[in-house]
Design an enzyme around this catalytic site. Sequence first.
Site, PDB file in Angstrom:
ATOM      1  N   ILE A  25      37.453  47.327  55.554  1.00  0.00           N
ATOM      2  CA  ILE A  25      37.317  45.900  55.831  1.00  0.00           C
ATOM      3  C   ILE A  25      38.430  45.416  56.754  1.00  0.00           C
ATOM      4  CG2 ILE A  25      37.394  43.604  54.794  1.00  0.00           C
ATOM      5  CD1 ILE A  25      36.025  44.778  52.330  1.00  0.00           C
ATOM      6  N   ASN A  45      50.133  51.759  55.664  1.00  0.00           N
ATOM      7  CA  ASN A  45      51.182  52.320  54.817  1.00  0.00           C
ATOM      8  C   ASN A  45      51.359  53.812  55.060  1.00  0.00           C
ATOM      9  OD1 ASN A  45      53.144  52.739  52.861  1.00  0.00           O
ATOM     10  ND2 ASN A  45      51.666  52.877  51.191  1.00  0.00           N
ATOM     11  N   ASP A  71      55.064  49.368  53.454  1.00  0.00           N
ATOM     12  CA  ASP A  71      54.523  49.375  52.097  1.00  0.00           C
ATOM     13  C   ASP A  71      54.652  47.955  51.557  1.00  0.00           C
ATOM     14  OD1 ASP A  71      53.928  49.589  49.423  1.00  0.00           O
ATOM     15  OD2 ASP A  71      55.322  51.237  49.019  1.00  0.00           O
ATOM     16  N   ASN A  98      44.721  41.796  53.402  1.00  0.00           N
ATOM     17  CA  ASN A  98      43.504  42.557  53.108  1.00  0.00           C
ATOM     18  C   ASN A  98      43.722  43.719  52.152  1.00  0.00           C
ATOM     19  OD1 ASN A  98      40.793  43.986  53.803  1.00  0.00           O
ATOM     20  ND2 ASN A  98      42.370  45.430  54.478  1.00  0.00           N
ATOM     21  N   SER A 147      40.151  38.084  47.747  1.00  0.00           N
ATOM     22  CA  SER A 147      39.690  38.159  46.373  1.00  0.00           C
ATOM     23  C   SER A 147      38.520  39.142  46.335  1.00  0.00           C
ATOM     24  CB  SER A 147      39.287  36.778  45.855  1.00  0.00           C
ATOM     25  OG  SER A 147      38.882  36.866  44.496  1.00  0.00           O
ATOM     26  N   SER A 148      37.618  38.970  45.410  1.00  0.00           N
ATOM     27  CA  SER A 148      36.455  39.843  45.273  1.00  0.00           C
ATOM     28  C   SER A 148      35.415  39.128  44.435  1.00  0.00           C
ATOM     29  CB  SER A 148      36.844  41.160  44.592  1.00  0.00           C
ATOM     30  OG  SER A 148      35.699  41.889  44.180  1.00  0.00           O
ATOM     31  N   TYR A 162      40.880  45.285  37.496  1.00  0.00           N
ATOM     32  CA  TYR A 162      40.611  44.897  38.881  1.00  0.00           C
ATOM     33  C   TYR A 162      40.226  43.427  38.968  1.00  0.00           C
ATOM     34  CZ  TYR A 162      38.371  44.743  43.466  1.00  0.00           C
ATOM     35  OH  TYR A 162      38.016  44.410  44.752  1.00  0.00           O
ATOM     36  N   LYS A 166      42.282  40.198  41.013  1.00  0.00           N
ATOM     37  CA  LYS A 166      41.706  39.374  42.073  1.00  0.00           C
ATOM     38  C   LYS A 166      41.587  37.908  41.661  1.00  0.00           C
ATOM     39  CE  LYS A 166      41.019  42.499  45.280  1.00  0.00           C
ATOM     40  NZ  LYS A 166      41.672  42.403  46.602  1.00  0.00           N
ATOM     41  N   VAL A 195      30.842  46.281  50.348  1.00  0.00           N
ATOM     42  CA  VAL A 195      30.922  46.438  51.800  1.00  0.00           C
ATOM     43  C   VAL A 195      31.015  47.927  52.094  1.00  0.00           C
ATOM     44  CG1 VAL A 195      32.173  45.837  53.902  1.00  0.00           C
ATOM     45  CG2 VAL A 195      32.152  44.232  51.973  1.00  0.00           C
ATOM     46  N   THR A 197      32.331  50.867  53.042  1.00  0.00           N
ATOM     47  CA  THR A 197      33.609  51.466  53.407  1.00  0.00           C
ATOM     48  C   THR A 197      33.816  52.698  52.535  1.00  0.00           C
ATOM     49  OG1 THR A 197      34.860  50.238  51.745  1.00  0.00           O
ATOM     50  CG2 THR A 197      34.559  49.161  53.891  1.00  0.00           C
TER      51      THR A 197
END
EC number: 1.1.-.-
Length: 267
Positions: A25, A45, A71, A98, A147-148, A162, A166, A195, A197
């Site tokens: 993303i 990173n 990082d 992101n 967020s998600s 998780y 978020k 998405v 990825t």
Amino acid sequence: MASSEETPRSLAGKVALVTGAGRGIGKGIALELAKRGASLVINYNSAEKPAQEVVDEIAKTGSRAVAIKADITKVPEVSRLFQEALQHFGHLDIVVSNSGTEVFKPEEEVTEEDYDRVFNLNTRAQFFIAQHAYVHLRNGGRIVLMSSVAANMSGIPNHALYAGSKAAVEGFTRSFAVDAGHKKITVNAIAPGGVKTDMYDANAWHYVPNGKPGMPMEEIDKGLAAFCPLGRVAVPQDIGRVVAFLAHPDSEWVNGQVILLTGGSVT
């Protein structure tokens, strides 16, 4: 699939910093901003080669970019990232936080190390990225946090860690929007669903009814697309276009919002 019509260079003269922009993303966001004329700071990173490939791809659009390793779970590294970005381009107008990680684990098996790893990147890092953006952005800048859909989604097992990481970001967003208002900086969050990825490839089966490890990707895509009125799953470009709108001056009256990016999916 998202269309590929030519886009105007509406962000020419702007400088954007995107964390975790070497893939997925983040890469999609960086490319959409670059296509609109913005110069890009590509934060990574560990994956230097993919980040440099994004820089090279951006150069083909006629925009400028630099890859900077940091990082972002370490606040001194966040400070250095912003200082190097400012040294390279002279100013910052847009910051997109992101970077993130996803985990599915039975709650009784979650360790302190799991908790720290997920919250350090998904939550703590986003706070300090937003803090530094608030300090360093020019007046009228834009902050976009990640967020998600999971933050407000029920019925997904083994996902509390998780989802919680978020959900906190959504609280940050509303509060930072108040604090940054005197600089005319807007602060919003996006909340994507699935998405396409590498993270999707590893975890999307969890969201499919009766999904199982090792499910063929075609079945996963079909299962998730069935929930979407548009009949497909998202690609990074879809997310990048929304961020490009939030980065544009025309988005000024959108502030303190969490924007759900699911194509209308109902799960």
